[in-house]
Scaffold this motif. Structure first.
Motif, PDB file in Angstrom:
ATOM      1  N   ILE A  76       6.444  15.791  -8.227  1.00  0.00           N
ATOM      2  CA  ILE A  76       6.649  14.432  -8.716  1.00  0.00           C
ATOM      3  C   ILE A  76       5.912  13.487  -7.775  1.00  0.00           C
ATOM      4  O   ILE A  76       6.150  13.501  -6.566  1.00  0.00           O
ATOM      5  N   ALA A  77       5.001  12.695  -8.349  1.00  0.00           N
ATOM      6  CA  ALA A  77       4.201  11.762  -7.558  1.00  0.00           C
ATOM      7  C   ALA A  77       4.429  10.337  -8.048  1.00  0.00           C
ATOM      8  O   ALA A  77       4.469  10.085  -9.250  1.00  0.00           O
ATOM      9  N   ILE A  78       4.559   9.427  -7.091  1.00  0.00           N
ATOM     10  CA  ILE A  78       4.698   8.009  -7.390  1.00  0.00           C
ATOM     11  C   ILE A  78       3.430   7.337  -6.887  1.00  0.00           C
ATOM     12  O   ILE A  78       3.078   7.460  -5.711  1.00  0.00           O
ATOM     13  N   THR A  79       2.732   6.651  -7.786  1.00  0.00           N
ATOM     14  CA  THR A  79       1.498   5.962  -7.424  1.00  0.00           C
ATOM     15  C   THR A  79       1.610   4.492  -7.820  1.00  0.00           C
ATOM     16  O   THR A  79       2.542   4.100  -8.508  1.00  0.00           O
ATOM     17  N   GLY A  80       0.651   3.696  -7.376  1.00  0.00           N
ATOM     18  CA  GLY A  80       0.575   2.310  -7.803  1.00  0.00           C
ATOM     19  C   GLY A  80       1.234   1.321  -6.859  1.00  0.00           C
ATOM     20  O   GLY A  80       1.577   1.635  -5.722  1.00  0.00           O
ATOM     21  N   CYS A  81       1.416   0.118  -7.369  1.00  0.00           N
ATOM     22  CA  CYS A  81       1.886  -1.011  -6.561  1.00  0.00           C
ATOM     23  C   CYS A  81       3.248  -0.772  -5.914  1.00  0.00           C
ATOM     24  O   CYS A  81       3.469  -1.108  -4.762  1.00  0.00           O
ATOM     25  N   MET A  82       4.160  -0.212  -6.674  1.00  0.00           N
ATOM     26  CA  MET A  82       5.504   0.023  -6.146  1.00  0.00           C
ATOM     27  C   MET A  82       5.465   1.054  -5.031  1.00  0.00           C
ATOM     28  O   MET A  82       6.165   0.916  -4.019  1.00  0.00           O
ATOM     29  N   GLN A  84       2.941   1.586  -3.067  1.00  0.00           N
ATOM     30  CA  GLN A  84       2.313   0.881  -1.947  1.00  0.00           C
ATOM     31  C   GLN A  84       3.337  -0.009  -1.243  1.00  0.00           C
ATOM     32  O   GLN A  84       3.436  -0.005  -0.024  1.00  0.00           O
ATOM     33  N   LYS A  85       4.102  -0.745  -2.020  1.00  0.00           N
ATOM     34  CA  LYS A  85       5.053  -1.712  -1.467  1.00  0.00           C
ATOM     35  C   LYS A  85       6.225  -1.039  -0.753  1.00  0.00           C
ATOM     36  O   LYS A  85       6.625  -1.451   0.325  1.00  0.00           O
ATOM     37  N   ARG A  93      15.123   6.979  -0.749  1.00  0.00           N
ATOM     38  CA  ARG A  93      15.860   6.647  -1.966  1.00  0.00           C
ATOM     39  C   ARG A  93      15.848   7.799  -2.976  1.00  0.00           C
ATOM     40  O   ARG A  93      16.791   7.963  -3.735  1.00  0.00           O
ATOM     41  N   ALA A  94      14.769   8.580  -2.973  1.00  0.00           N
ATOM     42  CA  ALA A  94      14.620   9.685  -3.934  1.00  0.00           C
ATOM     43  C   ALA A  94      13.944  10.867  -3.241  1.00  0.00           C
ATOM     44  O   ALA A  94      12.745  11.075  -3.384  1.00  0.00           O
ATOM     45  N   PRO A  95      14.698  11.645  -2.476  1.00  0.00           N
ATOM     46  CA  PRO A  95      14.091  12.744  -1.706  1.00  0.00           C
ATOM     47  C   PRO A  95      13.486  13.853  -2.564  1.00  0.00           C
ATOM     48  O   PRO A  95      12.758  14.695  -2.050  1.00  0.00           O
ATOM     49  N   HIS A  96      13.727  13.835  -3.871  1.00  0.00           N
ATOM     50  CA  HIS A  96      13.163  14.869  -4.738  1.00  0.00           C
ATOM     51  C   HIS A  96      11.718  14.582  -5.139  1.00  0.00           C
ATOM     52  O   HIS A  96      11.069  15.434  -5.728  1.00  0.00           O
ATOM     53  N   ILE A  97      11.195  13.389  -4.809  1.00  0.00           N
ATOM     54  CA  ILE A  97       9.786  13.148  -5.086  1.00  0.00           C
ATOM     55  C   ILE A  97       8.953  13.804  -3.990  1.00  0.00           C
ATOM     56  O   ILE A  97       9.440  14.049  -2.874  1.00  0.00           O
ATOM     57  N   ASP A  98       7.710  14.105  -4.295  1.00  0.00           N
ATOM     58  CA  ASP A  98       6.854  14.841  -3.369  1.00  0.00           C
ATOM     59  C   ASP A  98       5.722  14.009  -2.786  1.00  0.00           C
ATOM     60  O   ASP A  98       5.312  14.228  -1.650  1.00  0.00           O
ATOM     61  N   ILE A  99       5.208  13.082  -3.582  1.00  0.00           N
ATOM     62  CA  ILE A  99       4.015  12.334  -3.175  1.00  0.00           C
ATOM     63  C   ILE A  99       4.230  10.844  -3.418  1.00  0.00           C
ATOM     64  O   ILE A  99       4.716  10.450  -4.474  1.00  0.00           O
ATOM     65  N   VAL A 100       3.842  10.040  -2.430  1.00  0.00           N
ATOM     66  CA  VAL A 100       3.763   8.591  -2.576  1.00  0.00           C
ATOM     67  C   VAL A 100       2.314   8.230  -2.271  1.00  0.00           C
ATOM     68  O   VAL A 100       1.814   8.482  -1.175  1.00  0.00           O
ATOM     69  N   LEU A 101       1.661   7.665  -3.270  1.00  0.00           N
ATOM     70  CA  LEU A 101       0.226   7.421  -3.184  1.00  0.00           C
ATOM     71  C   LEU A 101      -0.064   5.962  -3.501  1.00  0.00           C
ATOM     72  O   LEU A 101       0.243   5.480  -4.592  1.00  0.00           O
ATOM     73  N   GLY A 102      -0.647   5.261  -2.542  1.00  0.00           N
ATOM     74  CA  GLY A 102      -0.925   3.837  -2.709  1.00  0.00           C
ATOM     75  C   GLY A 102      -2.037   3.530  -3.681  1.00  0.00           C
ATOM     76  O   GLY A 102      -2.788   4.411  -4.111  1.00  0.00           O
ATOM     77  N   VAL A 126      -0.830   5.633   1.844  1.00  0.00           N
ATOM     78  CA  VAL A 126      -0.813   4.261   1.345  1.00  0.00           C
ATOM     79  C   VAL A 126      -1.753   3.366   2.146  1.00  0.00           C
ATOM     80  O   VAL A 126      -1.760   2.155   1.950  1.00  0.00           O
ATOM     81  N   ASP A 127      -2.547   3.947   3.032  1.00  0.00           N
ATOM     82  CA  ASP A 127      -3.485   3.165   3.826  1.00  0.00           C
ATOM     83  C   ASP A 127      -4.621   2.656   2.957  1.00  0.00           C
ATOM     84  O   ASP A 127      -4.929   3.230   1.919  1.00  0.00           O
ATOM     85  N   MET A 128      -5.252   1.608   3.400  1.00  0.00           N
ATOM     86  CA  MET A 128      -6.443   1.123   2.690  1.00  0.00           C
ATOM     87  C   MET A 128      -7.525   2.189   2.810  1.00  0.00           C
ATOM     88  O   MET A 128      -7.750   2.752   3.869  1.00  0.00           O
ATOM     89  N   ASP A 129      -8.167   2.484   1.707  1.00  0.00           N
ATOM     90  CA  ASP A 129      -9.215   3.504   1.675  1.00  0.00           C
ATOM     91  C   ASP A 129     -10.357   2.939   0.846  1.00  0.00           C
ATOM     92  O   ASP A 129     -10.169   2.601  -0.314  1.00  0.00           O
TER      93      ASP A 129
END
Length: 134
Positions: A76-82, A84-85, A93-102, A126-129
């Motif tokens: 489970i991957a979360i991408t986008g503005c949220m 990043q923020k 908040r949700a330890p079952h997610i695997d990826i947070v991508l800015g 989530v760093d600037m790339d």
């Protein structure tokens, strides 16, 4: 073949980013599915402009916990503005997610998926790339 499902929340830019993510995934053999229950990878491309959008995303993330319990190999991957923020708070908040991508890092989705498969650990980028997408 591995399959993916993308939830897109927000503006036209999020829709364009979801299309880019789809392309990235398909270059390594993922295929899209209309059945979230059978997906090997679920991405939530998020928006943080409105609080109601964030509430919807966190609700969906909560619903996905059941699928993760049924399939430990589901990513489970979360991408986008949220993503990043909220960054690392997402894992608390949700330890079952695997990826947070800015927002500036979607070109790294495949390497992050590979790293989850290799290490079985949370991945965050989530760093600037300034890498240019193909």
């Amino acid at each position: 073949m591995k399959s993916y499902y993308i939830y897109t929340y927000g503006c036209q830019m999020n829709t364009a980013d979801s299309e880019r993510l789809s392309h990235q995934l398909e270059t390594v053999g993922y295929i899209p599915t209309d059945d979230v229950e059978s997906a090997d990878l679920i991405l939530l491309n998020t928006c943080a402009v409105r609080e109601t959008a964030e509430t919807k995303v966190f609700g969906r993330i909560g619903e996905l916990k059941r699928l993760k319990q049924k399939n430990k190999n589901l990513i489970i991957a979360i991408t986008g503005c949220m993503a990043q923020k909220n960054q690392a708070e997402m894992f608390k908040r949700a330890p079952h997610i695997d990826i947070v991508l800015g927002t500036h890092n979607i070109q790294h989705i495949n390497e992050m998926i590979a790293e989850v498969h290799r290490t079985h650990k949370h991945q965050i980028n989530v760093d600037m790339d300034n890498t240019v997408l193909p």
